[in-house]
Motif scaffolding. Structure first.
Motif, PDB file in Angstrom:
ATOM      1  N   ALA A  35      49.626  46.146  37.766  1.00 49.37           N
ATOM      2  CA  ALA A  35      48.532  46.276  38.729  1.00 49.37           C
ATOM      3  C   ALA A  35      48.998  46.153  40.174  1.00 49.37           C
ATOM      4  O   ALA A  35      48.205  46.284  41.099  1.00 49.37           O
ATOM      5  N   ARG A  64      38.888  41.902  36.548  1.00 52.73           N
ATOM      6  CA  ARG A  64      37.962  42.366  37.587  1.00 52.73           C
ATOM      7  C   ARG A  64      37.818  41.313  38.682  1.00 52.73           C
ATOM      8  O   ARG A  64      37.777  41.644  39.869  1.00 52.73           O
ATOM      9  N   GLY A  68      39.521  43.385  41.328  1.00 55.45           N
ATOM     10  CA  GLY A  68      38.530  44.406  41.618  1.00 55.45           C
ATOM     11  C   GLY A  68      38.514  45.473  40.537  1.00 55.45           C
ATOM     12  O   GLY A  68      39.421  45.563  39.700  1.00 55.45           O
ATOM     13  N   ASP A  69      37.480  46.299  40.551  1.00 55.10           N
ATOM     14  CA  ASP A  69      37.280  47.261  39.470  1.00 55.10           C
ATOM     15  C   ASP A  69      38.410  48.283  39.352  1.00 55.10           C
ATOM     16  O   ASP A  69      38.806  48.647  38.249  1.00 55.10           O
ATOM     17  N   ASP A  70      38.914  48.751  40.474  1.00 58.03           N
ATOM     18  CA  ASP A  70      39.880  49.851  40.434  1.00 58.03           C
ATOM     19  C   ASP A  70      41.158  49.467  39.701  1.00 58.03           C
ATOM     20  O   ASP A  70      41.676  50.235  38.886  1.00 58.03           O
ATOM     21  N   ARG A  71      41.697  48.282  40.010  1.00 58.20           N
ATOM     22  CA  ARG A  71      42.966  47.870  39.397  1.00 58.20           C
ATOM     23  C   ARG A  71      42.769  47.144  38.078  1.00 58.20           C
ATOM     24  O   ARG A  71      43.729  46.975  37.308  1.00 58.20           O
ATOM     25  N   ARG A  73      41.195  47.993  35.306  1.00 58.34           N
ATOM     26  CA  ARG A  73      41.422  48.815  34.119  1.00 58.34           C
ATOM     27  C   ARG A  73      42.921  48.978  33.846  1.00 58.34           C
ATOM     28  O   ARG A  73      43.375  48.846  32.705  1.00 58.34           O
ATOM     29  N   THR A  74      43.684  49.237  34.900  1.00 60.62           N
ATOM     30  CA  THR A  74      45.142  49.360  34.742  1.00 60.62           C
ATOM     31  C   THR A  74      45.739  48.073  34.198  1.00 60.62           C
ATOM     32  O   THR A  74      46.565  48.087  33.283  1.00 60.62           O
TER      33      THR A  74
END
Length: 228
Positions: A35, A64, A68-71, A73-74
């Protein structure tokens, strides 16, 4: 039937019925790197501390909050891949006496649900590695219930799916303060901490545990005593 009869035991997996051996932390390190967190320094240290504090919670929720949401998931995908690889590399072992305790409870008429903060896919990998596919009456991951710990959803979903009559017929066991929070939020009669995992007796009692036991074996004995 006695109002004190325990009809359902909801048990955590990693650290409670399955030995963790540091696998969660090792998988987190791989996830944090994927991440983009620095390998060392205050940001990484803060993330490590948060992961230890929130042991037992849904892993995607933890990521999360950290990233945060963007990283997230990775990080979650990297965590699951790393954890699965560690299962293959070093294997997993049950807490001594766990399978016997679960089988014994079911033989006594207590339904048993195994719950986790991992994804459904990772939980299934663990169950397969342990040959536990048919050990419990029910297995639940956060995606099966709506929300993971510290919310009550896992416990209440188990109660509904296994047709238990009331929350005061439920006993919960876990090794983290998140497990304790879940059991208390669900209104379980027994919300016990075990000393085989992430958090110590002081932390578990401070979180509101009704009991603290050495392991799942003593938890099974506690339920039998409660049932009379």
């Amino acid at each position: 039937m006695s109002p004190k009869t325990i009809d359902l035991a909801v048990l955590d997996m990693a650290g409670t019925t399955v030995a963790d051996d540091g696998l969660v932390v090792r998988a987190f390190e791989a996830a944090a790197t994927a991440a983009g967190l620095p390998a060392e320094g205050p940001e990484r240290d803060k993330a490590r501390a948060y992961v230890l504090e929130t042991m037992g919670q849904s892993k995607i929720s933890v990521f999360r909050a950290l990233l945060g949401d963007d990283r997230a998931r990775t990080a979650n995908e990297a965590f699951e891949a790393a954890y699965d690889a560690l299962i293959d590399e070093v294997g997993v072992t049950p807490i001594p006496g766990a399978a016997e305790a679960i089988s014994g409870l079911r033989a006594d008429g207590v339904r048993v649900a195994l719950t986790t903060g991992f994804s459904r896919a990772t939980q299934d990998r663990l169950l397969a590695a342990l040959d536990w596919a048919d050990l419990a009456d029910l297995t639940l991951a956060p995606s099966d219930a709506g929300r993971g710990r510290p919310y009550p959803d896992l416990v209440l979903t188990a109660l509904l799916q296994l047709r238990v009559d009331a929350v005061d017929r439920v006993a919960v066991l876990g090794d983290t303060t998140s497990d304790i929070a879940t059991g208390l939020a669900a209104g379980a009669r027994i919300v016990a901490g075990t000393l085989t995992g992430a958090h110590d007796e002081e932390q578990l009692r401070a979180a509101g545990a009704t009991h603290v036991v050495p392991s799942v074996t003593e938890f099974a004995d506690l339920i039998r005593a409660e049932r009379g």
